[in-house]
Design a protein around this motif. Sequence first.
Motif, PDB file in Angstrom:
ATOM      1  N   ASP A  51       0.900  -1.253  -0.088  1.00  7.29           N
ATOM      2  CA  ASP A  51      -0.125   0.072  -0.097  1.00  7.29           C
ATOM      3  C   ASP A  51       0.802   1.186   0.130  1.00  7.29           C
ATOM      4  OD1 ASP A  51       0.871  -0.439   2.565  1.00  7.29           O
ATOM      5  OD2 ASP A  51      -0.789   0.386   3.522  1.00  7.29           O
ATOM      6  N   TYR A  52       2.249   1.132  -0.330  1.00  2.54           N
ATOM      7  CA  TYR A  52       3.183   2.388  -0.227  1.00  2.54           C
ATOM      8  C   TYR A  52       2.741   3.355  -1.450  1.00  2.54           C
ATOM      9  CZ  TYR A  52       7.117   5.428  -0.591  1.00  2.54           C
ATOM     10  OH  TYR A  52       7.841   6.688  -0.461  1.00  2.54           O
ATOM     11  N   GLN A  53       2.530   4.558  -0.710  1.00  4.75           N
ATOM     12  CA  GLN A  53       2.277   5.568  -1.805  1.00  4.75           C
ATOM     13  C   GLN A  53       3.513   6.837  -1.357  1.00  4.75           C
ATOM     14  OE1 GLN A  53       0.188   6.106  -4.561  1.00  4.75           O
ATOM     15  NE2 GLN A  53      -0.193   3.818  -4.433  1.00  4.75           N
ATOM     16  N   PRO A  54       4.184   7.385  -2.397  1.00  7.22           N
ATOM     17  CA  PRO A  54       5.131   8.306  -1.991  1.00  7.22           C
ATOM     18  C   PRO A  54       4.724   9.665  -1.927  1.00  7.22           C
ATOM     19  CG  PRO A  54       5.178   7.917  -4.407  1.00  7.22           C
ATOM     20  CD  PRO A  54       4.285   7.115  -3.701  1.00  7.22           C
ATOM     21  N   ILE A 111       5.421  14.229  -5.382  1.00  3.61           N
ATOM     22  CA  ILE A 111       6.569  13.786  -6.447  1.00  3.61           C
ATOM     23  C   ILE A 111       7.200  15.103  -6.972  1.00  3.61           C
ATOM     24  CG2 ILE A 111       6.992  12.633  -8.519  1.00  3.61           C
ATOM     25  CD1 ILE A 111       4.440  10.689  -7.784  1.00  3.61           C
ATOM     26  N   THR A 112       8.426  15.260  -6.394  1.00  2.00           N
ATOM     27  CA  THR A 112       8.948  16.391  -6.983  1.00  2.00           C
ATOM     28  C   THR A 112      10.527  15.758  -7.217  1.00  2.00           C
ATOM     29  OG1 THR A 112       9.473  17.031  -4.664  1.00  2.00           O
ATOM     30  CG2 THR A 112       7.677  18.103  -5.559  1.00  2.00           C
ATOM     31  N   ASN A 113      11.166  16.746  -8.104  1.00  2.00           N
ATOM     32  CA  ASN A 113      12.494  16.503  -8.498  1.00  2.00           C
ATOM     33  C   ASN A 113      13.557  17.365  -7.364  1.00  2.00           C
ATOM     34  OD1 ASN A 113      12.581  18.918  -9.394  1.00  2.00           O
ATOM     35  ND2 ASN A 113      12.433  18.394 -11.630  1.00  2.00           N
ATOM     36  N   LYS A 134      10.298  21.018  -8.353  1.00  2.00           N
ATOM     37  CA  LYS A 134       9.241  21.174  -9.420  1.00  2.00           C
ATOM     38  C   LYS A 134       8.731  19.779  -9.670  1.00  2.00           C
ATOM     39  CE  LYS A 134      11.900  24.456 -12.322  1.00  2.00           C
ATOM     40  NZ  LYS A 134      12.630  24.588 -13.662  1.00  2.00           N
ATOM     41  N   ARG A 135       7.431  19.786  -9.897  1.00  2.00           N
ATOM     42  CA  ARG A 135       6.747  18.358  -9.814  1.00  2.00           C
ATOM     43  C   ARG A 135       7.338  17.475 -10.963  1.00  2.00           C
ATOM     44  NH1 ARG A 135       3.054  16.731  -7.240  1.00  2.00           N
ATOM     45  NH2 ARG A 135       1.607  15.160  -8.081  1.00  2.00           N
ATOM     46  N   ALA A 136       7.784  16.351 -10.524  1.00  2.00           N
ATOM     47  CA  ALA A 136       8.261  15.474 -11.214  1.00  2.00           C
ATOM     48  C   ALA A 136       7.546  14.791 -12.541  1.00  2.00           C
ATOM     49  CB  ALA A 136       9.028  14.130 -10.572  1.00  2.00           C
ATOM     50  N   GLN A 137       8.108  14.303 -13.591  1.00  2.00           N
ATOM     51  CA  GLN A 137       7.091  13.765 -14.609  1.00  2.00           C
ATOM     52  C   GLN A 137       6.688  12.340 -14.565  1.00  2.00           C
ATOM     53  OE1 GLN A 137       6.024  15.878 -16.807  1.00  2.00           O
ATOM     54  NE2 GLN A 137       6.938  17.635 -15.534  1.00  2.00           N
ATOM     55  N   ASP A 138       7.535  11.842 -13.791  1.00  2.00           N
ATOM     56  CA  ASP A 138       7.304  10.266 -13.503  1.00  2.00           C
ATOM     57  C   ASP A 138       6.015  10.015 -13.169  1.00  2.00           C
ATOM     58  OD1 ASP A 138       9.880  10.131 -14.086  1.00  2.00           O
ATOM     59  OD2 ASP A 138      10.802   9.676 -11.934  1.00  2.00           O
ATOM     60  N   THR A 139       5.595   8.740 -13.302  1.00  2.00           N
ATOM     61  CA  THR A 139       4.274   8.298 -12.610  1.00  2.00           C
ATOM     62  C   THR A 139       4.742   7.758 -11.305  1.00  2.00           C
ATOM     63  OG1 THR A 139       4.602   5.983 -13.360  1.00  2.00           O
ATOM     64  CG2 THR A 139       3.491   7.360 -15.050  1.00  2.00           C
ATOM     65  N   VAL A 140       3.401   7.703 -10.675  1.00  4.24           N
ATOM     66  CA  VAL A 140       3.901   7.252  -9.052  1.00  4.24           C
ATOM     67  C   VAL A 140       4.516   5.844  -9.051  1.00  4.24           C
ATOM     68  CG1 VAL A 140       2.499   6.279  -6.968  1.00  4.24           C
ATOM     69  CG2 VAL A 140       1.846   8.503  -8.014  1.00  4.24           C
ATOM     70  N   ARG A 198      11.735   3.539  -8.739  1.00  5.44           N
ATOM     71  CA  ARG A 198      13.154   4.236  -8.671  1.00  5.44           C
ATOM     72  C   ARG A 198      13.864   4.595  -7.264  1.00  5.44           C
ATOM     73  NH1 ARG A 198      12.376   7.999 -11.849  1.00  5.44           N
ATOM     74  NH2 ARG A 198      13.441   7.016 -13.564  1.00  5.44           N
ATOM     75  N   GLU A 199      12.904   4.667  -6.487  1.00  3.36           N
ATOM     76  CA  GLU A 199      13.231   4.746  -4.944  1.00  3.36           C
ATOM     77  C   GLU A 199      13.762   3.382  -4.250  1.00  3.36           C
ATOM     78  OE1 GLU A 199       9.935   6.382  -2.607  1.00  3.36           O
ATOM     79  OE2 GLU A 199      10.324   8.378  -3.392  1.00  3.36           O
TER      80      GLU A 199
END
Length: 157
Positions: A68-71, A74-76, A80-86, A92-93
């Motif tokens: 159930d983990y949600q980051p 999502i910022t770089n 700035k808001r990152a372009q990656d999906t969750v 990546r994490e």
Amino acid sequence: RQAAEALLKNRDVPAAAEAFRRILVEGGDHAHAATCHYKLSICYQRLKDYRAALCSIDAALELLNAPDYQPGAITNTNGKRAQDTVVERIARERGNAYLSRGVVQWALGALEEAKCSFEACLRHYPGGKCDSAVYKLAEVRKRIALKDAQDQAQAQG
């Protein structure tokens, strides 16, 4: 958390470690707990406290691998808001945590465990593309082969 990251960026590692520990003890935003554990492990690595680093990495991975983990937001690195999906961000994490675990295990001389961690990094990283893990995996495989050859030579000699 941003203040703690600024301390880490400015190379005030002891203060950054204390700030991340304080965030975790005070039970800040759960969405950022995995990141705080991971950043704390980076502090411990820089302080060469590898056992503590492994504990922090394992705590981060426990959260990152939870179904159930949600980051958090999502910022770089520039805020700035990152372009990656969750899903990509979590991958990546998780990959970075396995990469970090491999580096620590390598530093502790646990080459087989390091190899497994680098392989796990590449399994989890988006598209399996992590140049650092590929390079480190190749290096640790060379070290394992060299160690095996030395062990065989000693056994025969």
